[in-house]
Design an enzyme around this catalytic site. Structure first.
Site, short mmCIF file in Angstrom:
data_model
loop_
_atom_site.label_atom_id
_atom_site.label_comp_id
_atom_site.label_asym_id
_atom_site.label_seq_id
_atom_site.Cartn_x
_atom_site.Cartn_y
_atom_site.Cartn_z
N ASP A 1 -13.35 -2.45 76.77
CA ASP A 1 -14.47 -2.77 77.05
C ASP A 1 -15.74 -2.09 76.80
OD1 ASP A 1 -16.44 -4.83 78.07
OD2 ASP A 1 -15.43 -4.76 79.86
N ASP B 1 -19.33 -13.09 79.63
CA ASP B 1 -18.03 -13.57 80.66
C ASP B 1 -18.45 -14.97 81.03
OD1 ASP B 1 -18.04 -10.67 80.44
OD2 ASP B 1 -18.16 -10.44 82.61
C1 GLA Z 1 -16.97 -6.88 81.60
C2 GLA Z 1 -15.85 -7.80 80.86
C3 GLA Z 1 -15.12 -8.57 82.09
C4 GLA Z 1 -14.59 -7.49 82.94
C5 GLA Z 1 -15.61 -6.52 83.67
C6 GLA Z 1 -15.02 -5.51 84.29
O1 GLA Z 1 -17.93 -7.47 82.21
O2 GLA Z 1 -16.57 -8.79 80.13
O3 GLA Z 1 -14.19 -9.18 81.48
O4 GLA Z 1 -13.50 -6.83 82.17
O5 GLA Z 1 -16.29 -6.06 82.50
O6 GLA Z 1 -16.05 -4.45 84.76
#
Ligand code: GLA
Length: 530
Positions: free
Chosen positions: A290, A354
Site C-alpha cells: 500500500d 477505498d
Molecule cells: C489504505 C488502503 C485500504 C487499507 C488501509 C489500511 O487506505 O487503501 O484498503 O489497506 O489503507 O491502513
C-alpha cells in the site's frame, strides 16, 4: 494559562477576549495505533492565534489558520494542496477535536434498510454513513514545539527494463477474505483463526475463498538486524500461518513501500528483500503493498520502480523458499497502473480509492471507475476495484447482489470483508453463489464491458471460455424498470438460451433480445448460451 487583552474590559466581553494559550504538545489518546505510532499536535500560540503541526508516526502536516475563541478552537491541517478544517473544544488540558467527515475511518450502520426493493422513493439509504468522529488530545507539555521536521529529499526509482517475471499465480482472480473493511485495527491472531475456522464451517473455503488476508496494523518494530516483527496482537506469525494452512487456506499480509503504512505502522522502505524473506519464512502466501507514506520518500514517477523493487524481492524470496506469493498493488489506480502493474510483478492492482459500505461508493467504483480498464486484465494480472462490503450492513441484499454480480463480471478479486464468524444466511448465500463465482473465475479471464447505457439501465457483457457470455442487466435508479440486452449490442445472432444465475432458473431461448424487470439498485444476471 490565559491571555486577556484588557482586564478593564466589561465582564460581558471576557469570553471572546481571553484566549487560552495552547502552546505545547497535545497527544491524542485512545488512538487505534500503539505507542510507537503516536499522534500529537505541536502547537505554538500567540494571543488567540496559533500555528504548528500534526505529527502521526513519521508523518507531519502543518497546522494553519489556528484560532482560539474562548473554549472553542478552529484550525486547518494542510496536506499537499488540501486544507481540512477541524474544530475543537478546550477544557483545561484536554482538547476534544471534531474530525471532519471523511478524515476518520467510519463503519457502516445497522444491517439493511428495509425491504429488498419497493416502489416510489426508497428510504434514504444511499447516503454514505456519517463519519464524524471525535479525538481527545491531552497536553503533555507546555513547551514551545521544535520546528517542523524537514522532509528528506525524495528518491526517484526506475523499474528494471526487463520487468519482473510472472510468478505463475492468480490465473483467475484471487478469492478470500481481508480484515480491513470490518475489523480495521481490531484484527488479531484470534480473529484470523476464528475467521479461518468460519471459512471452513460456512462453506466459504469450499466455494473458492482461499486467502485469509491480514491488512494493516499487524506490524511491530524491527529487531537489531532490521528484521520486521509482528506486534503484540500477533504473537507468532509462523504458528498462525501453520494454523491457517492446516485448514486448507492461505495467509496474506500487508505492508507499504514507504517508511510507514497508512495506519502509521512500520513499512518496508529500505527493507524490501529482507521483509520478503521474512514473510516467505513465516509461510505467507499473499502481500498487499500500500503506497501510503511512500509519497514522502519517492517522487510520484517512482511508483513503477518502487513496486517492481518489492515484486522482484517477492519473486526471489518465492524462488528461494519454493513458496511464491501473490502480489497485490494498492496505490489507488494512480499513474496509469494498468500499463505497468503486471511488469512490476503485480497479480492485481487497485484501481480507485477505498470502497465504503454504501451504494454511492460501490456503484461509483463499479460502474464508473472501471470503464476502459478491461484491456489490462487477464490471467495472472487483474484490475482490483477493492474488497467486498457484502454483509457489512450499509446496503440491502439487492444492492449486495449487484456488488457481487458486477465484481464477478469485472473479473475482480473477490475478497470478502465482513465478519464471517457471525454471517447471516442471506449474506452467505450471496457470497457463495457458485454460478456467479464461476463467472468471476472463468478461465478466459476477460473483464466485462458496458455495452449499453440508457438512463438508469446498464448492460454489461463478459465473454466466457466455453463460448457463452455473462450478461448483467442493471438498474441504477430507485424505481423498478425493464432492462433490455439486444443481440445487436451483444454482437450475436441466432437463438441463445438464458439462465438466471440468481434465480438458478433456465428462462428459455430468444432470437433478438432479452429483457427483465429489474428492482431499484438491482441486477438480473444471465448466462447466455448458444
Ligand atoms: C489504505 C488502503 C485500504 C487499507 C488501509 C489500511 O487506505 O487503501 O484498503 O489497506 O489503507 O491502513
Amino acid at each position: 494559562m490565559r491571555f486577556c487583552l484588557a482586564a478593564t474590559v466589561a465582564l460581558i466581553a471576557v469570553h471572546s477576549l481571553c484566549a487560552a494559550d495552547l502552546t505545547g504538545k497535545w497527544v491524542v489518546t485512545a488512538a487505534v495505533a500503539p505507542a510507537n505510532n503516536e499522534t500529537a499536535y505541536y502547537i505554538a500560540a500567540t494571543g488567540n492565534t496559533f500555528t504548528g503541526y500534526l505529527k502521526q508516526g513519521q508523518n507531519s502536516s502543518a497546522i494553519a489558520d489556528g484560532k482560539v475563541d474562548g473554549d472553542y478552537v478552529t484550525f486547518a491541517i494542510v496536506r499537499g494542496d488540501v486544507k481540512t478544517i477541524y474544530t475543537g473544544k478546550l477544557a483545561g488540558d484536554t482538547l476534544t477535536i471534531t474530525l471532519p467527515a471523511g478524515s476518520g475511518r467510519g463503519f457502516g450502520g445497522g444491517r439493511g434498510r428495509g425491504p429488498a426493493f419497493g416502489f416510489g422513493t426508497p428510504p434514504a439509504a444511499n447516503v454514505a454513513p456519517a463519519q464524524l468522529t471525535e479525538q481527545i488530545a491531552r497536553r503533555v507539555s507546555a513547551e514551545a514545539p521544535p520546528p517542523l521536521p524537514i522532509p528528506p529529499a525524495k528518491e526517484t526509482l526506475m523499474p528494471p527494463a526487463a520487468g519482473v517475471k510472472y510468478d505463475g499465480l492468480a490465473k483467475t482472480p484471487p478469492m478470500g477474505w481481508n480484515s480491513w473493511n470490518k475489523f480495521q485495527a481490531r484484527v488479531s491472531d484470534q480473529v484470523v483463526r476464528d475467521v479461518a475456522d468460519a471459512m471452513v464451517k460456512t462453506g466459504m473455503r469450499d466455494a473458492g475463498y482461499l486467502y485469509v488476508n491480514i491488512d494493516d496494523t499487524w506490524e511491530g518494530t524491527r529487531d537489531a538486524q532490521g528484521n520486521i516483527r509482528s506486534n503484540e496482537k500477533f504473537p507468532d506469525m509462523k504458528a498462525l500461518a501453520d494454523y491457517v494452512h492446516s485448514k486448507g487456506l492461505k495467509l496474506g499480509i500487508y505492508s507499504s513501500p514507504g517508511p510507514k503504512t497508512c495506519a502509521g505502522y512500520e513499512g518496508s522502505y529500505q527493507h524490501e528483500a529482507q521483509d520478503a524473506r521474512t514473510w516467505a519464512a513465516w509461510g505467507i502466501d499473499y502481500l498487499k503493498y500500500d503506497w501510503c507514506s511512500a509519497t514522502q520518500v519517492y517522487t510520484p514517477d517512482s511508483q513503477p520502480g518502487a513496486y517492481a523493487k518489492m515484486g522482484q524481492a517477492l519473486f526471489d524470496a518465492g524462488l528461494a523458499s519454493g513458496h511464491a506469493m501473490v502480489y497485490s498493488l494498492c496505490q489507488y489506480g494512480q499513474v496509469d497502473v494498468g500499463t505497468w502493474g503486471a511488469n512490476a510483478g503485480g497479480n492485481l492492482w487497485r484501481t480507485t480509492g477505498d470502497i465504503s459500505d454504501n451504494w454511492a461508493s460501490m456503484s461509483n467504483i463499479g460502474f464508473n471507475l472501471q470503464l476502459g480498464r478491461e484491456k489490462f486484465a487477464g490471467p495472472g494480472h487483474w484490475n482490483d476495484p477493492d474488497m467486498l462490503e457484502i454483509g457489512n450492513g450499509g446496503m440491502n441484499d439487492t444492492e449486495y447482489r449487484t456488488h457481487m454480480s458486477l465484481w464477478s463480471l469485472l473479473a475482480a478479486p473477490l475478497l470478502a470483508g465482513n465478519d464471517l464468524r457471525s454471517v447471516a444466511p442471506d449474506i452467505l448465500e450471496i457470497l457463495t453463489n457458485k454460478e456467479v463465482i464461476a463467472i468471476d473465475q472463468d478461465a478466459l479471464g476477460r473483464q466485462a464491458v458496458q455495452i449499453s447505457k440508457d438512463g438508469d439501465a446498464q448492460v454489461w457483457d463478459r465473454p466466457l471460455a466455453d463460448g457463452s457470455m455473462a450478461v448483467g442487466l442493471f438498474n441504477l435508479g430507485s424505481t423498478p424498470i425493464p432492462v433490455t440486452a439486444a443481440w445487436s449490442a451483444l454482437k450475436i445472432t441466432g437463438s441463445w438460451n438464458a439462465r438466471d444465475l440468481w434465480a438458478h432458473a433456465d428462462r428459455g431461448a430468444g432470437t433478438d433480445a432479452v429483457w427483465a424487470n429489474v428492482p431499484p439498485h438491482g441486477v438480473v444476471l444471465l448466462k447466455l448460451t448458444k
